[in-house]
Scaffold this motif. Sequence first.
Motif, PDB file in Angstrom:
ATOM      1  N   TYR A   1       0.830  -1.211   0.000  1.00  0.00           N
ATOM      2  CA  TYR A   1       0.000   0.000   0.000  1.00  0.00           C
ATOM      3  C   TYR A   1       0.863   1.258   0.000  1.00  0.00           C
ATOM      4  O   TYR A   1       0.592   2.209  -0.740  1.00  0.00           O
ATOM      5  CB  TYR A   1      -0.930  -0.009   1.208  1.00  0.00           C
ATOM      6  CG  TYR A   1      -1.722   1.268   1.368  1.00  0.00           C
ATOM      7  CD1 TYR A   1      -2.725   1.603   0.466  1.00  0.00           C
ATOM      8  CD2 TYR A   1      -1.453   2.145   2.425  1.00  0.00           C
ATOM      9  CE1 TYR A   1      -3.452   2.778   0.608  1.00  0.00           C
ATOM     10  CE2 TYR A   1      -2.179   3.318   2.574  1.00  0.00           C
ATOM     11  CZ  TYR A   1      -3.174   3.633   1.659  1.00  0.00           C
ATOM     12  OH  TYR A   1      -3.885   4.792   1.798  1.00  0.00           O
ATOM     13  N   ASN A   2       1.906   1.266   0.827  1.00  0.00           N
ATOM     14  CA  ASN A   2       2.778   2.447   0.905  1.00  0.00           C
ATOM     15  C   ASN A   2       3.452   2.750  -0.424  1.00  0.00           C
ATOM     16  O   ASN A   2       3.688   3.922  -0.762  1.00  0.00           O
ATOM     17  CB  ASN A   2       3.818   2.269   2.006  1.00  0.00           C
ATOM     18  CG  ASN A   2       3.215   2.376   3.395  1.00  0.00           C
ATOM     19  OD1 ASN A   2       2.191   3.022   3.595  1.00  0.00           O
ATOM     20  ND2 ASN A   2       3.840   1.728   4.362  1.00  0.00           N
ATOM     21  N   SER A   3       3.765   1.705  -1.181  1.00  0.00           N
ATOM     22  CA  SER A   3       4.372   1.932  -2.497  1.00  0.00           C
ATOM     23  C   SER A   3       3.383   2.637  -3.423  1.00  0.00           C
ATOM     24  O   SER A   3       3.774   3.482  -4.234  1.00  0.00           O
ATOM     25  CB  SER A   3       4.825   0.607  -3.113  1.00  0.00           C
ATOM     26  OG  SER A   3       3.720  -0.196  -3.504  1.00  0.00           O
ATOM     27  N   MET A   4       2.085   2.311  -3.276  1.00  0.00           N
ATOM     28  CA  MET A   4       1.065   2.998  -4.060  1.00  0.00           C
ATOM     29  C   MET A   4       0.942   4.459  -3.631  1.00  0.00           C
ATOM     30  O   MET A   4       0.746   5.350  -4.461  1.00  0.00           O
ATOM     31  CB  MET A   4      -0.292   2.299  -3.875  1.00  0.00           C
ATOM     32  CG  MET A   4      -0.364   0.858  -4.348  1.00  0.00           C
ATOM     33  SD  MET A   4      -0.222   0.671  -6.139  1.00  0.00           S
ATOM     34  CE  MET A   4       1.428  -0.066  -6.243  1.00  0.00           C
ATOM     35  N   VAL A   5       1.059   4.697  -2.317  1.00  0.00           N
ATOM     36  CA  VAL A   5       0.987   6.064  -1.794  1.00  0.00           C
ATOM     37  C   VAL A   5       2.115   6.917  -2.363  1.00  0.00           C
ATOM     38  O   VAL A   5       1.895   8.045  -2.833  1.00  0.00           O
ATOM     39  CB  VAL A   5       1.061   6.058  -0.250  1.00  0.00           C
ATOM     40  CG1 VAL A   5       1.171   7.492   0.284  1.00  0.00           C
ATOM     41  CG2 VAL A   5      -0.161   5.367   0.345  1.00  0.00           C
ATOM     42  N   VAL A   6       3.333   6.388  -2.316  1.00  0.00           N
ATOM     43  CA  VAL A   6       4.491   7.131  -2.834  1.00  0.00           C
ATOM     44  C   VAL A   6       4.329   7.410  -4.318  1.00  0.00           C
ATOM     45  O   VAL A   6       4.586   8.529  -4.800  1.00  0.00           O
ATOM     46  CB  VAL A   6       5.784   6.323  -2.572  1.00  0.00           C
ATOM     47  CG1 VAL A   6       6.971   6.993  -3.267  1.00  0.00           C
ATOM     48  CG2 VAL A   6       6.043   6.204  -1.076  1.00  0.00           C
ATOM     49  N   GLU A   7       3.894   6.399  -5.050  1.00  0.00           N
ATOM     50  CA  GLU A   7       3.740   6.553  -6.498  1.00  0.00           C
ATOM     51  C   GLU A   7       2.662   7.576  -6.850  1.00  0.00           C
ATOM     52  O   GLU A   7       2.798   8.323  -7.823  1.00  0.00           O
ATOM     53  CB  GLU A   7       3.392   5.198  -7.119  1.00  0.00           C
ATOM     54  CG  GLU A   7       3.391   5.206  -8.648  1.00  0.00           C
ATOM     55  CD  GLU A   7       3.249   3.818  -9.221  1.00  0.00           C
ATOM     56  OE1 GLU A   7       2.444   3.652 -10.158  1.00  0.00           O
ATOM     57  OE2 GLU A   7       3.926   2.892  -8.723  1.00  0.00           O
ATOM     58  N   ALA A   8       1.594   7.626  -6.022  1.00  0.00           N
ATOM     59  CA  ALA A   8       0.499   8.565  -6.289  1.00  0.00           C
ATOM     60  C   ALA A   8       0.814   9.975  -5.813  1.00  0.00           C
ATOM     61  O   ALA A   8       0.131  10.933  -6.190  1.00  0.00           O
ATOM     62  CB  ALA A   8      -0.782   8.066  -5.630  1.00  0.00           C
TER      63      ALA A   8
END
Length: 235
Positions: free
Chosen positions: A53-60
Amino acid sequence: MGDFVLTTVNLEHNHDLIPTNSRHFAINKKILSPVKRRLEINDQAGIGVSRNYNSMVVEAGGYESLTFDERDTRNYIERPRKLRLGEGDSDALQKYFLRMHAQNSSFYYMIDVDTDFRIRNLFWADAMSRATYEEFGDVFSFDMTYLTNKYDMPFAPFVGVNHHGQSILLGCGLLSSEDTDTFHIMKKIPEKLKGYSQYESMKMDLQNAVYDTFTKDKFEMKWKEMIAKFNLYEN
């Protein structure tokens, strides 16, 4: 317990509304298909839900840019890991398999369940398919492209070719997900090779052949090298 009576309604808010918080409303929560695929790939690679999930947050570019939260991520990832059967479907399925086996003892089926005894994967093959496999089972295809079924689960037919060049059905499966745990790719290694003194080296070479080759010719080369290296011609 007494009744409550509504006497006054105040429609004025005592604080400012924050538009970005609307993403928390259930009606606005959604995970788009490309993001779903990324989450699945990361999960299959062994990345935990939080890191995923955190990787999605950083990417977004931040939490406010996502239309889902970590709990939504966890629910989505865990959902495909069990068959999405409706009420009564599990019992009906088991009764059907038992009835088919009673009619012909060569009918084979296997039901894979998780730790909570929920069905994850199914496999079955009737007497005709098993007999056909004995004659034409040297080469077969395992096609995972059939995804449009009632439960939105991958349907996996095992298809071979007979002496007339015709496609023949050798068995069928319904899978809860498309990962290595579901396919049990290397599950038989200890059973087949554990007795050899060079077991660890054999296991490593076999894993390299299975996971690190991307063409048929490259795999065949690695396979033959392994057979010759460990003298496994009679295994």
